[in-house]
Motif scaffolding. Structure first.
Motif, PDB file in Angstrom:
ATOM      1  N   PRO A 130       0.791  -1.230   0.000  1.00  0.00           N
ATOM      2  CA  PRO A 130       0.000   0.000   0.000  1.00  0.00           C
ATOM      3  C   PRO A 130       0.823   1.280   0.000  1.00  0.00           C
ATOM      4  N   THR A 131       1.997   1.282   0.614  1.00  0.00           N
ATOM      5  CA  THR A 131       2.804   2.510   0.658  1.00  0.00           C
ATOM      6  C   THR A 131       3.362   2.880  -0.711  1.00  0.00           C
ATOM      7  N   HIS A 132       3.283   1.950  -1.664  1.00  0.00           N
ATOM      8  CA  HIS A 132       3.818   2.229  -3.013  1.00  0.00           C
ATOM      9  C   HIS A 132       2.715   2.479  -4.036  1.00  0.00           C
ATOM     10  N   GLY A 137       4.232   3.263 -10.389  1.00  0.00           N
ATOM     11  CA  GLY A 137       4.697   1.881 -10.494  1.00  0.00           C
ATOM     12  C   GLY A 137       5.707   1.669 -11.595  1.00  0.00           C
ATOM     13  N   PHE A 138       5.958   2.703 -12.397  1.00  0.00           N
ATOM     14  CA  PHE A 138       6.943   2.614 -13.469  1.00  0.00           C
ATOM     15  C   PHE A 138       8.272   3.177 -12.976  1.00  0.00           C
ATOM     16  N   ASP A 139       9.285   2.345 -12.913  1.00  0.00           N
ATOM     17  CA  ASP A 139      10.587   2.787 -12.419  1.00  0.00           C
ATOM     18  C   ASP A 139      11.669   1.935 -13.071  1.00  0.00           C
ATOM     19  N   PRO A 140      12.473   2.496 -13.974  1.00  0.00           N
ATOM     20  CA  PRO A 140      13.443   1.687 -14.715  1.00  0.00           C
ATOM     21  C   PRO A 140      14.650   1.236 -13.904  1.00  0.00           C
ATOM     22  N   LEU A 338      21.732   2.570 -19.172  1.00  0.00           N
ATOM     23  CA  LEU A 338      20.857   1.407 -19.224  1.00  0.00           C
ATOM     24  C   LEU A 338      19.405   1.793 -18.950  1.00  0.00           C
ATOM     25  N   ALA A 339      19.200   2.697 -17.995  1.00  0.00           N
ATOM     26  CA  ALA A 339      17.839   3.127 -17.659  1.00  0.00           C
ATOM     27  C   ALA A 339      17.194   3.840 -18.839  1.00  0.00           C
ATOM     28  N   ALA A 340      17.964   4.678 -19.518  1.00  0.00           N
ATOM     29  CA  ALA A 340      17.416   5.392 -20.676  1.00  0.00           C
ATOM     30  C   ALA A 340      17.076   4.425 -21.806  1.00  0.00           C
ATOM     31  N   ALA A 341      17.951   3.434 -22.034  1.00  0.00           N
ATOM     32  CA  ALA A 341      17.706   2.476 -23.116  1.00  0.00           C
ATOM     33  C   ALA A 341      16.573   1.525 -22.774  1.00  0.00           C
ATOM     34  N   ASN A 345      11.751  -0.647 -24.188  1.00  0.00           N
ATOM     35  CA  ASN A 345      11.212  -2.005 -24.173  1.00  0.00           C
ATOM     36  C   ASN A 345      10.330  -2.327 -22.980  1.00  0.00           C
ATOM     37  N   ASP A 346      10.659  -1.782 -21.810  1.00  0.00           N
ATOM     38  CA  ASP A 346       9.804  -2.010 -20.642  1.00  0.00           C
ATOM     39  C   ASP A 346       9.992  -0.856 -19.671  1.00  0.00           C
TER      40      ASP A 346
END
Length: 483
Positions: A130-132, A137-140, A338-341, A345-346
């Motif tokens: 619940p705290t999240h 919910g999107f976090d690379p 890596l986070a930018a790439a 895709n996801d």
């Protein structure tokens, strides 16, 4: 209709040098059958149209039609009017309960059963959710608490690590593929071990890498075990690969561990050339009775270029394969790239699974101890059973990991895999772990299964081996001379 369409060009590449004299349609059918058993042609893949494949291979359509008919009659192909021909495995489907009547025992997946306390931890983690829920919910890069927990685990193992050096991924395979996509340009040289983890070299090839293999030898009687260090160092120094992929602890499939002094020499050579070395440590903590102290591979990195030592980990082998959480430990600058790439895709790893793993990491030492006991019993049980039933096979000494890389004494691994399938056991043939298909003398057999599965596997192997010796399958030349 299958979502996976194999082009004629792709299938031609997989087939390799399949023409060995005799009937062309039988040789073609045998090779496609072996590729399906090895997993190189995934089940549910749609094969090329007969005319297209015939044109590509320089065969008449009649020859390809006859090969497809033989595969269809043997249960390896299912054809539907208007939808093409789809690869299948014959017989019943692989059952969730391997002990169920008629079930196929799949030993191709070298994975431990789920850790018994997982369900309880998952229930506790659900209370943290619940705290999240106020965020997207999107976090690379992953939840801060999980990145901190992973960094803390590395610190406990002697490798100083900060959370900004961690990216959470959807398992280790996702991590390898993402690293390959970011670090490799088409045509770049990439160092890989041979034999090695098949899905890793597939990801490196898919990114455009030109694979430069270096051998790793199992600890077999009369053999020099481990990495071919002169070749490894020479490949780094002369070929100047942009990337190297290694499994330095309990290497899959040989079970070897790279000595600490050798790690330092390899990392120093990579630092001089600017080569990034990825260490896959997904099974690195599955120690049984290894002597000596082994920290993470990156702990031996050249102090002037620590950024060139990248680590991949996950809980897939230690806790459960269905818990799809892995991670990358790397320089913060590479983590940002890596986070930018990744966003193409996801958009991140599932939050609930991250919360579960955060809690699991607090108990990891106890989990590893329970796994050690299970693996020791499985290894000893398998070695004893194989020694009794197959005295001519050469069994390696392993002190950790999850598999034995067995030398059969003759180049019949693919034929044995076919014969074992007829007895209800799936095992990948040795060439599955080679670059362009070597290792017909070898078979990878996991020892991470329990006492209920082991007798059945040994019985099936014994029947398959007996049938192979009594009635050898036709030799289609499936890399039998490449050992």
């Amino acid at each position: 209709m299958s979502s996976n369409q194999l082009s004629a060009r792709t299938l031609e590449s997989l087939l390799g040098d399949w023409r060995t004299g005799g009937s062309a349609y039988r040789a073609l059918a045998d090779r496609i059958r072996l590729l399906t058993l090895d997993g190189r042609i995934p089940t549910d893949s749609r094969l090329p149209a007969e005319r297209d494949l015939g044109t590509r291979l320089g065969l008449s359509r009649t020859t390809v039609t006859a090969a497809y008919r033989q595969l269809r009659d043997a249960g390896y192909l299912h054809s539907v009017q208007g939808s093409g021909s789809v690869a299948r495995l014959p017989g019943v489907s692989v059952a969730a309960d391997a002990a169920a009547p008629g079930a196929v025992l799949d030993l191709g997946q070298a994975v431990l059963p789920a850790w018994p306390g997982l369900a309880e931890v998952a229930a506790l983690a659900a209370a943290d959710l619940p705290t999240h829920l106020t965020g997207s919910g999107f976090d690379p890069v992953g939840l801060p608490e999980l990145r901190e927990a992973i960094a803390d685990r590395y610190r406990a193992r002697g490798l100083p690590t900060e959370p900004n050096q961690i990216m959470v991924t959807v398992g280790a395979q996702h991590a390898i593929a993402l690293l390959a996509r970011v670090l490799i340009n088409r045509g770049d040289r990439v160092l890989v071990e041979t034999p090695t983890y098949p899905h890793a070299y597939e990801a490196l090839r898919a990114a455009g890498g030109r694979l430069m293999p270096v051998s790793v030898t199992a600890a077999l009687p009369g053999a020099d075990a481990g990495w071919d260090e002169p070749a490894l160092l020479q490949t780094i120094q002369r070929s100047n690969p942009v990337l190297g992929y290694l499994m330095p602890d309990f290497q899959n499939p040989t079970g070897q561990s790279m000595p600490v002094a050798q790690r330092e020499r390899v990392l120093a050579a990579a630092a001089r050339q600017g080569t990034v070395l990825i260490s896959d440590e997904t099974i690195g903590e599955l120690d049984i009775d290894r002597a000596g102290e082994f920290g993470p591979f990156a702990a031996s990195a050249d102090p002037d270029r620590p950024d060139l030592a990248v680590t991949v980990g996950s809980v897939g082998k230690t806790v459960w394969g269905g818990l799809r959480v892995g991670w990358i430990r790397a320089d913060p600058g590479l983590i940002r790239k890596l986070a930018a790439a990744r966003l193409a895709n996801d958009l991140g790893t599932p939050v609930l699974e991250q919360l579960i793993v955060t809690r699991l990491l607090r108990q990891l030492p106890d989990i590893l101890e329970s796994r050690r006991l299970l693996l020791r019993a499985g290894r000893d049980r398998l070695v004893s059973g194989l020694s009794e039933r197959f005295p001519d096979w050469q069994l390696p000494r392993v002190d950790g990991g999850i598999t034995l890389w067995v030398n059969l004494g003759r180049p019949v691994s693919s034929q044995l895999a076919l014969a074992a399938r007829a007895q209800g056991v799936l095992l990948p043939a040795g060439p599955r772990f080679g670059i362009d298909g070597a290792f017909e003398r070898f078979l990878r057999i996991p020892f991470c299964y329990g006492p209920a599965e082991m007798p059945r596997a040994l019985d099936a192997l014994a029947l398959a081996w007996e049938s192979l010796l009594r009635h050898p399958l036709p030799d289609t030349g499936y890399l039998a001379d490449v050992v």
